[in-house]
Design a protein around this motif. Structure first.
Motif, PDB file in Angstrom:
ATOM      1  N   LYS A 158      22.707  33.031  65.804  1.00  7.75           N
ATOM      2  CA  LYS A 158      24.076  33.900  65.865  1.00  7.75           C
ATOM      3  C   LYS A 158      24.766  33.742  65.849  1.00  7.75           C
ATOM      4  O   LYS A 158      25.467  33.474  66.424  1.00  7.75           O
ATOM      5  N   PHE A 159      26.233  33.654  64.845  1.00  4.70           N
ATOM      6  CA  PHE A 159      26.727  32.992  64.375  1.00  4.70           C
ATOM      7  C   PHE A 159      28.532  34.997  64.518  1.00  4.70           C
ATOM      8  O   PHE A 159      27.598  35.784  64.224  1.00  4.70           O
ATOM      9  N   ASN A 181      14.446  39.547  64.706  1.00  4.86           N
ATOM     10  CA  ASN A 181      15.054  38.964  64.811  1.00  4.86           C
ATOM     11  C   ASN A 181      16.062  38.774  65.398  1.00  4.86           C
ATOM     12  O   ASN A 181      16.906  38.353  65.922  1.00  4.86           O
ATOM     13  N   ASP A 182      16.317  40.627  66.246  1.00  2.25           N
ATOM     14  CA  ASP A 182      17.793  40.577  66.752  1.00  2.25           C
ATOM     15  C   ASP A 182      18.608  39.704  66.927  1.00  2.25           C
ATOM     16  O   ASP A 182      19.699  39.270  67.217  1.00  2.25           O
ATOM     17  N   GLU A 183      19.042  39.940  65.268  1.00  2.00           N
ATOM     18  CA  GLU A 183      20.440  39.855  64.606  1.00  2.00           C
ATOM     19  C   GLU A 183      20.858  37.883  64.588  1.00  2.00           C
ATOM     20  O   GLU A 183      21.974  37.474  64.022  1.00  2.00           O
ATOM     21  N   PHE A 184      19.213  37.305  65.441  1.00  2.00           N
ATOM     22  CA  PHE A 184      19.808  35.637  64.795  1.00  2.00           C
ATOM     23  C   PHE A 184      19.371  35.503  63.897  1.00  2.00           C
ATOM     24  O   PHE A 184      18.237  36.264  62.843  1.00  2.00           O
ATOM     25  N   PRO A 202      32.855  27.215  68.580  1.00  2.00           N
ATOM     26  CA  PRO A 202      33.386  28.137  68.303  1.00  2.00           C
ATOM     27  C   PRO A 202      33.093  28.851  67.151  1.00  2.00           C
ATOM     28  O   PRO A 202      33.698  30.420  67.392  1.00  2.00           O
ATOM     29  N   HIS A 203      31.511  29.243  67.237  1.00  2.00           N
ATOM     30  CA  HIS A 203      31.148  29.664  65.802  1.00  2.00           C
ATOM     31  C   HIS A 203      30.209  30.534  66.138  1.00  2.00           C
ATOM     32  O   HIS A 203      29.547  31.312  65.466  1.00  2.00           O
ATOM     33  N   LEU A 204      29.115  30.172  67.301  1.00  2.00           N
ATOM     34  CA  LEU A 204      28.141  30.465  68.052  1.00  2.00           C
ATOM     35  C   LEU A 204      28.760  32.188  69.066  1.00  2.00           C
ATOM     36  O   LEU A 204      29.329  32.172  70.007  1.00  2.00           O
ATOM     37  N   GLU A 205      27.908  33.331  68.060  1.00  2.00           N
ATOM     38  CA  GLU A 205      27.514  34.257  69.059  1.00  2.00           C
ATOM     39  C   GLU A 205      26.973  34.125  70.390  1.00  2.00           C
ATOM     40  O   GLU A 205      26.771  34.827  71.373  1.00  2.00           O
ATOM     41  N   LYS A 206      25.732  33.903  69.526  1.00  2.00           N
ATOM     42  CA  LYS A 206      24.417  34.138  70.722  1.00  2.00           C
ATOM     43  C   LYS A 206      23.433  32.650  70.487  1.00  2.00           C
ATOM     44  O   LYS A 206      23.649  32.649  68.847  1.00  2.00           O
ATOM     45  N   VAL A 207      22.921  32.052  71.337  1.00  2.00           N
ATOM     46  CA  VAL A 207      21.828  31.114  70.796  1.00  2.00           C
ATOM     47  C   VAL A 207      20.547  31.653  71.807  1.00  2.00           C
ATOM     48  O   VAL A 207      20.497  32.165  72.894  1.00  2.00           O
ATOM     49  N   PHE A 208      19.180  31.006  71.287  1.00  2.00           N
ATOM     50  CA  PHE A 208      17.971  31.691  72.019  1.00  2.00           C
ATOM     51  C   PHE A 208      17.135  29.924  71.589  1.00  2.00           C
ATOM     52  O   PHE A 208      17.078  29.932  70.036  1.00  2.00           O
TER      53      PHE A 208
END
Length: 109
Positions: free
Chosen positions: A18-19, A60-63, A95-101
């Motif tokens: 999620k960016f 997709n939980d905003e991903f 720098p651009h990543l909000e969240k990762v799974f």
């Protein structure tokens, strides 16, 4: 070892991003391009594919982006994570990543 079990074992590394809202289309395209180039740079990767969410169910939980990386075995992933080319990619991404799974698994049939 059972020779008849999995002739060609594999290990999978599924990564979902999620960016941040501040990430531009150009930022995201650069990240996609750099991720896909890792196949040429890190020899333990057997394949990479990617796609963006076209969720029918909206679960997709905003991903928005998925990368699906295949290795010959778990040792291939273990070599990939600290690899300098992977670390250089992470530096571009962060720098651009909000969240990762991340979900790593050995495929079962």
């Amino acid at each position: 070892m059972h020779a008849d079990h999995h002739e060609e074992s594999q290990f999978r590394h599924a990564v979902f991003f999620k960016f941040k809202d501040s990430a531009t289309d150009n930022n995201i395209q650069q990240i996609v391009d750099e991720f896909m180039l890792l196949k040429e740079k890190i020899d333990t990767i057997t394949s990479i594919e990617w796609g963006f969410s076209e969720s029918v169910e909206g679960l997709n939980d905003e991903f928005t982006h998925c990368f699906f990386v295949t290795f010959k075995d778990k040792a291939g992933l273990e070599a990939y994570v600290p690899h300098p080319d992977h670390q250089a990619f992470v530096a571009i991404l962060k720098p651009h990543l909000e969240k990762v799974f991340v979900f790593d698994y050995a495929p079962k049939n």
